[in-house]
Design a protein around this motif. Structure first.
Motif, PDB file in Angstrom:
ATOM      1  N   PRO A   1      -0.496   3.564  87.223  1.00 22.43           N
ATOM      2  CA  PRO A   1       0.602   3.569  86.249  1.00 22.43           C
ATOM      3  C   PRO A   1       1.453   4.821  86.318  1.00 22.43           C
ATOM      4  N   ILE A   2       0.801   5.961  86.616  1.00 28.61           N
ATOM      5  CA  ILE A   2       1.552   7.217  86.702  1.00 28.61           C
ATOM      6  C   ILE A   2       2.452   7.201  87.933  1.00 28.61           C
ATOM      7  N   MET A   3       1.938   6.721  89.049  1.00 31.08           N
ATOM      8  CA  MET A   3       2.727   6.667  90.280  1.00 31.08           C
ATOM      9  C   MET A   3       3.907   5.720  90.127  1.00 31.08           C
ATOM     10  N   MET A   4       3.678   4.565  89.465  1.00 32.43           N
ATOM     11  CA  MET A   4       4.789   3.636  89.237  1.00 32.43           C
ATOM     12  C   MET A   4       5.836   4.239  88.314  1.00 32.43           C
ATOM     13  N   ALA A   5       5.392   5.002  87.303  1.00 32.23           N
ATOM     14  CA  ALA A   5       6.327   5.603  86.342  1.00 32.23           C
ATOM     15  C   ALA A   5       7.124   6.735  86.978  1.00 32.23           C
TER      16      ALA A   5
END
Length: 447
Positions: free
Chosen positions: A408-412
């Motif tokens: 989720p952090i990488m996508m954000a």
């Protein structure tokens, strides 16, 4: 040809374990269905979920899994399979009770940890139990069936999370651990463990039960004697020493298992399902994200059903390698859409992104998602299966935490494109390594 009469109790035992896998799958699918709701202004919590809180909520299930893996190996070796099978229903039930009463994110963190403990125990004991009771010509299908039950649970988690009230869902799912506990009461311990524990008479009765053989028949006694002699000749029932863990066969198995488990998690197989609604939001199509996630769950289930019918016919190796190649191609296609397709294209042809994501999850379910646990058990030398499987699941939990935390952090922060390229790269590397070194294991004798 499978003798359904002989395999009757093997199949029934698998279906009973499938009830618990169904409950575990619903715990996995629950977060994806509820994430947007929990992060909205209408959240039932004291304050809405942030991206970083969501990453912890998703990844703590892996920390719980690691705890379950670490704590279960020695009891599994010394106490047997059945006591662990009773225990693992309780942390799953605690998860749903905490979800029901939870008022803030701390409740979610603790709940997800307990769901992970249950999941870690499930993945350590069920494949071992099946390998020790199942005939070799049905072992792959039975192991794929319990993984398929997880996929069915994920799909039901998506559907019920979409249609049922937040407080109603836990009450419904709590029925599953209860039914599971009642149903497994009548299953005996595996003949393999009973022989290892020196309980030959009980082992003989258990062998007859799972093979559906008459007790006083001379042919039945002959089959048990052959089973006992084979395990004795292999040294499988002898005391395990450090040399059993440190030899050429074991080290080769460890290397292949490491690549398999890295692929299972870092390929996006698990993370895509967990964060499905977020991924569909990144694709900017006009479809309702929760309904798109349900479509993803259907695709995964169909892939795993395909594995049940194919695994004992075409083998493990070809399904795993085909799965990795298909995932890599699908993930690179999604990355290409994010890099080169306009927002207008994504809106007008939103079905293409949805279809590609469903294809990725379908081929993942057909191989990487459904067969990894089976092949881990089959690669390990028989003598160290209990501890080896538990240790392997520890590594899986660490990798699951890593994937669920960074996705989720990488996508954000970087977008969906780089995230998909990362996952596709893992698939390509694994395809090369396993294409060269992975043997076919479907004919290995375990039970």
């Amino acid at each position: 040809m499978i003798d359904l009469g002989r395999c009757r109790w093997q199949i029934i035992a698998t279906l009973e374990m499938g009830i618990m896998m169904l409950a575990h799958g619903m715990a996995l699918g629950w977060l994806s269905a509820m994430y947007l709701y929990l992060s909205s202004d209408n959240t039932p919590l004291d304050e809405k979920l942030t991206v970083y809180q969501a990453s912890w909520t998703g990844s703590l299930i892996a920390i719980g899994g690691l705890f379950g893996n670490v704590s279960i190996g020695i009891p599994l070796y010394y106490l047997g399979r059945k006591p662990i099978m009773y225990f693992l229903a309780f942390p799953n039930a605690i998860h749903w009770i905490l979800i029901y009463f939870g008022t803030n994110v701390i409740y979610l963190y603790v709940a997800r940890f307990f769901a992970g403990v249950s999941g870690g125990c499930v993945l350590s004991v069920f494949p071992v139990f099946i390998s020790e009771i199942a005939d070799s010509n049905i072992r792959g299908a039975l192991t794929s069936t319990i993984v398929c039950a997880t996929s069915t649970g994920i799909l039901l988690g998506y559907i019920l999370g979409y249609f049922l009230d937040y407080k109603v869902l836990p009450c419904v799912i709590l029925l599953l651990p209860t039914i599971y506990l009642i149903s497994i009461t009548f299953l005996p311990e595996t003949p393999f463990f009973l022989l290892k524990a020196g309980k030959t008479e009980k082992a003989e009765k258990s062998f007859y039960f799972y093979k559906h053989l008459p007790h006083e028949d001379s042919e039945s006694k002959k089959q048990f004697k052959e089973f006992e002699e084979r395990l004795s000749n292999e040294g499988t029932v002898d005391i395990v020493t450090i040399n059993d863990y440190c030899n050429k066969e074991a080290w080769k198995a460890y290397g292949l298992i490491f690549v398999l488990l890295c692929t299972h998690q870092m390929s996006g197989n698990f993370a895509i399902v967990t964060y499905a609604t977020t991924i569909f939001r990144h694709l900017n199509n006009d479809f309702e994200v929760n309904l798109s996630a349900i479509g993803l769950g259907v695709a995964q289930l169909l892939g795993m059903i395909s594995a049940i019918f194919l695994v004992d016919r075409v083998g493990r190796r070809i399904l795993l390698l085909s799965s990795m190649g298909g995932m890599a191609g699908g993930e690179l296609t999604i990355a290409g859409l994010k890099y080169f397709a306009s927002k207008q294209f994504l809106k007008e042809y939103g079905w293409f992104g949805l279809a590609t994501m469903c294809f990725i999850i379908f081929v993942a379910g057909m191989g990487v998602g459904s067969l990894t646990f089976l092949v881990v058990v089959e690669l390990l030398p028989n003598k160290i299966i209990s501890i080896g499987c538990s240790t392997s699941m520890c590594l899986l939990s660490i990798l699951a935490f890593t994937a669920l935390k960074i996705y989720p952090i990488m996508m954000a922060e970087h977008g969906l494109g780089p995230t998909m390229i990362m996952s596709a790269s893992v698939c390509v590397v694994a395809l090369i390594i396993l294409g060269i070194f992975l043997p076919e294991t479907k004919n290995k004798q375990l039970a």
